[in-house]
Design a protein around this motif. Structure first.
Motif, PDB file in Angstrom:
ATOM      1  N   ILE A   1       0.840  -1.199   0.000  1.00  0.00           N
ATOM      2  CA  ILE A   1       0.000   0.000   0.000  1.00  0.00           C
ATOM      3  C   ILE A   1       0.873   1.245   0.000  1.00  0.00           C
ATOM      4  O   ILE A   1       0.668   2.150  -0.816  1.00  0.00           O
ATOM      5  N   ARG A   2       1.842   1.309   0.912  1.00  0.00           N
ATOM      6  CA  ARG A   2       2.718   2.489   0.995  1.00  0.00           C
ATOM      7  C   ARG A   2       3.470   2.728  -0.315  1.00  0.00           C
ATOM      8  O   ARG A   2       3.573   3.872  -0.781  1.00  0.00           O
ATOM      9  N   GLU A   3       3.988   1.672  -0.924  1.00  0.00           N
ATOM     10  CA  GLU A   3       4.725   1.818  -2.179  1.00  0.00           C
ATOM     11  C   GLU A   3       3.835   2.395  -3.278  1.00  0.00           C
ATOM     12  O   GLU A   3       4.219   3.332  -3.981  1.00  0.00           O
ATOM     13  N   ARG A   4       2.640   1.860  -3.424  1.00  0.00           N
ATOM     14  CA  ARG A   4       1.746   2.329  -4.484  1.00  0.00           C
ATOM     15  C   ARG A   4       1.197   3.720  -4.199  1.00  0.00           C
ATOM     16  O   ARG A   4       1.043   4.529  -5.113  1.00  0.00           O
ATOM     17  N   GLU A   5       0.912   4.017  -2.941  1.00  0.00           N
ATOM     18  CA  GLU A   5       0.459   5.364  -2.609  1.00  0.00           C
ATOM     19  C   GLU A   5       1.559   6.383  -2.876  1.00  0.00           C
ATOM     20  O   GLU A   5       1.283   7.490  -3.337  1.00  0.00           O
ATOM     21  N   ASP A   6       2.804   6.017  -2.618  1.00  0.00           N
ATOM     22  CA  ASP A   6       3.931   6.902  -2.888  1.00  0.00           C
ATOM     23  C   ASP A   6       4.050   7.168  -4.393  1.00  0.00           C
ATOM     24  O   ASP A   6       4.216   8.320  -4.815  1.00  0.00           O
ATOM     25  N   VAL A   7       3.951   6.127  -5.194  1.00  0.00           N
ATOM     26  CA  VAL A   7       4.003   6.280  -6.657  1.00  0.00           C
ATOM     27  C   VAL A   7       2.873   7.194  -7.119  1.00  0.00           C
ATOM     28  O   VAL A   7       3.087   8.147  -7.880  1.00  0.00           O
ATOM     29  N   LYS A   8       1.666   6.914  -6.663  1.00  0.00           N
ATOM     30  CA  LYS A   8       0.490   7.702  -7.046  1.00  0.00           C
ATOM     31  C   LYS A   8       0.685   9.173  -6.680  1.00  0.00           C
ATOM     32  O   LYS A   8       0.467  10.065  -7.508  1.00  0.00           O
ATOM     33  N   ASN A   9       1.120   9.442  -5.464  1.00  0.00           N
ATOM     34  CA  ASN A   9       1.303  10.825  -5.014  1.00  0.00           C
ATOM     35  C   ASN A   9       2.398  11.543  -5.786  1.00  0.00           C
ATOM     36  O   ASN A   9       2.222  12.706  -6.180  1.00  0.00           O
ATOM     37  N   ARG A  10       3.538  10.876  -6.029  1.00  0.00           N
ATOM     38  CA  ARG A  10       4.627  11.514  -6.775  1.00  0.00           C
ATOM     39  C   ARG A  10       4.182  11.874  -8.183  1.00  0.00           C
ATOM     40  O   ARG A  10       4.492  12.958  -8.685  1.00  0.00           O
ATOM     41  N   ILE A  11       3.476  10.974  -8.831  1.00  0.00           N
ATOM     42  CA  ILE A  11       3.020  11.246 -10.198  1.00  0.00           C
ATOM     43  C   ILE A  11       1.990  12.365 -10.199  1.00  0.00           C
ATOM     44  O   ILE A  11       2.069  13.291 -11.018  1.00  0.00           O
ATOM     45  N   GLU A  12       1.032  12.321  -9.288  1.00  0.00           N
ATOM     46  CA  GLU A  12      -0.004  13.354  -9.259  1.00  0.00           C
ATOM     47  C   GLU A  12       0.567  14.736  -8.956  1.00  0.00           C
ATOM     48  O   GLU A  12       0.023  15.741  -9.418  1.00  0.00           O
ATOM     49  N   GLU A  13       1.675  14.798  -8.223  1.00  0.00           N
ATOM     50  CA  GLU A  13       2.329  16.081  -7.948  1.00  0.00           C
ATOM     51  C   GLU A  13       3.020  16.648  -9.185  1.00  0.00           C
ATOM     52  O   GLU A  13       3.170  17.859  -9.315  1.00  0.00           O
ATOM     53  N   GLU A  14       3.448  15.783 -10.096  1.00  0.00           N
ATOM     54  CA  GLU A  14       4.250  16.203 -11.247  1.00  0.00           C
ATOM     55  C   GLU A  14       3.484  16.332 -12.560  1.00  0.00           C
ATOM     56  O   GLU A  14       3.867  17.126 -13.420  1.00  0.00           O
ATOM     57  N   VAL A  15       2.444  15.561 -12.746  1.00  0.00           N
ATOM     58  CA  VAL A  15       1.791  15.480 -14.056  1.00  0.00           C
ATOM     59  C   VAL A  15       1.096  16.791 -14.430  1.00  0.00           C
ATOM     60  O   VAL A  15       0.473  17.444 -13.604  1.00  0.00           O
ATOM     61  N   GLU A  16       1.258  17.155 -15.675  1.00  0.00           N
ATOM     62  CA  GLU A  16       0.510  18.263 -16.256  1.00  0.00           C
ATOM     63  C   GLU A  16      -0.572  17.624 -17.115  1.00  0.00           C
ATOM     64  O   GLU A  16      -0.286  17.067 -18.180  1.00  0.00           O
ATOM     65  N   VAL A  17      -1.790  17.685 -16.634  1.00  0.00           N
ATOM     66  CA  VAL A  17      -2.894  16.966 -17.262  1.00  0.00           C
ATOM     67  C   VAL A  17      -3.082  17.396 -18.710  1.00  0.00           C
ATOM     68  O   VAL A  17      -3.313  16.561 -19.582  1.00  0.00           O
ATOM     69  N   GLY A  18      -2.962  18.670 -19.003  1.00  0.00           N
ATOM     70  CA  GLY A  18      -3.111  19.150 -20.378  1.00  0.00           C
ATOM     71  C   GLY A  18      -2.091  18.525 -21.306  1.00  0.00           C
ATOM     72  O   GLY A  18      -2.415  18.110 -22.424  1.00  0.00           O
ATOM     73  N   ALA A  19      -0.851  18.440 -20.854  1.00  0.00           N
ATOM     74  CA  ALA A  19       0.216  17.840 -21.674  1.00  0.00           C
ATOM     75  C   ALA A  19      -0.045  16.350 -21.877  1.00  0.00           C
ATOM     76  O   ALA A  19       0.185  15.817 -22.965  1.00  0.00           O
ATOM     77  N   LEU A  20      -0.532  15.677 -20.852  1.00  0.00           N
ATOM     78  CA  LEU A  20      -0.850  14.254 -20.983  1.00  0.00           C
ATOM     79  C   LEU A  20      -1.996  14.048 -21.955  1.00  0.00           C
ATOM     80  O   LEU A  20      -1.932  13.178 -22.822  1.00  0.00           O
ATOM     81  N   ARG A  21      -3.032  14.849 -21.842  1.00  0.00           N
ATOM     82  CA  ARG A  21      -4.164  14.738 -22.779  1.00  0.00           C
ATOM     83  C   ARG A  21      -3.697  14.934 -24.213  1.00  0.00           C
ATOM     84  O   ARG A  21      -4.131  14.236 -25.114  1.00  0.00           O
ATOM     85  N   GLU A  22      -2.813  15.881 -24.414  1.00  0.00           N
ATOM     86  CA  GLU A  22      -2.292  16.140 -25.756  1.00  0.00           C
ATOM     87  C   GLU A  22      -1.517  14.930 -26.283  1.00  0.00           C
ATOM     88  O   GLU A  22      -1.670  14.541 -27.434  1.00  0.00           O
ATOM     89  N   ARG A  23      -0.689  14.325 -25.454  1.00  0.00           N
ATOM     90  CA  ARG A  23       0.082  13.158 -25.878  1.00  0.00           C
ATOM     91  C   ARG A  23      -0.813  11.973 -26.192  1.00  0.00           C
ATOM     92  O   ARG A  23      -0.504  11.175 -27.060  1.00  0.00           O
ATOM     93  N   LEU A  24      -1.916  11.871 -25.454  1.00  0.00           N
ATOM     94  CA  LEU A  24      -2.854  10.767 -25.690  1.00  0.00           C
ATOM     95  C   LEU A  24      -3.904  11.128 -26.734  1.00  0.00           C
ATOM     96  O   LEU A  24      -4.778  10.326 -27.038  1.00  0.00           O
ATOM     97  N   ASP A  25      -3.804  12.366 -27.268  1.00  0.00           N
ATOM     98  CA  ASP A  25      -4.721  12.844 -28.304  1.00  0.00           C
ATOM     99  C   ASP A  25      -6.170  12.788 -27.828  1.00  0.00           C
ATOM    100  O   ASP A  25      -7.061  12.298 -28.522  1.00  0.00           O
ATOM    101  N   LEU A  26      -6.405  13.267 -26.603  1.00  0.00           N
ATOM    102  CA  LEU A  26      -7.767  13.294 -26.054  1.00  0.00           C
ATOM    103  C   LEU A  26      -8.404  14.650 -26.233  1.00  0.00           C
ATOM    104  O   LEU A  26      -7.795  15.648 -26.155  1.00  0.00           O
TER     105      LEU A  26
END
Length: 96
Positions: free
Chosen positions: A71-96
């Protein structure tokens, strides 16, 4: 952090930004079926986010034979990614 490593099933791909990592996980790996509810989602971060946003920690532990370290490992991964991700840039890369 110098790079974002995929980590799905021995994949050794590394990316310079988190958006590239998430686009890779969403497009280059098989989908994951949630062991709790059967929903099919992209593997990696998206599967982690699904299980922790949609289910209790106890459901995760039972369905995946997990423990508190998992649980701790996955929560850490989730939190680190959510702190860094730019949703607009991700949507653009996924062509959404």
């Amino acid at each position: 952090m110098t790079g974002w490593a995929c980590g799905i099933g021995g994949c050794d791909a590394v990316f310079g930004d988190v958006e590239s990592l998430l686009a890779h996980q969403a497009t280059e790996h098989e989908r994951h079926e949630c062991a709790v509810c059967g929903t099919v989602v992209p593997d990696g971060f998206f599967a982690i986010r699904h299980v922790f946003d949609e289910h209790t920690r106890a459901e995760f532990v039972r369905a995946y034979d997990a423990d508190s370290d998992d649980i701790r490992e996955r929560e850490d991964v989730k939190n680190r990614i959510e702190e860094e991700v730019e949703v607009g840039a991700l949507r653009e890369r996924l062509d959404l």
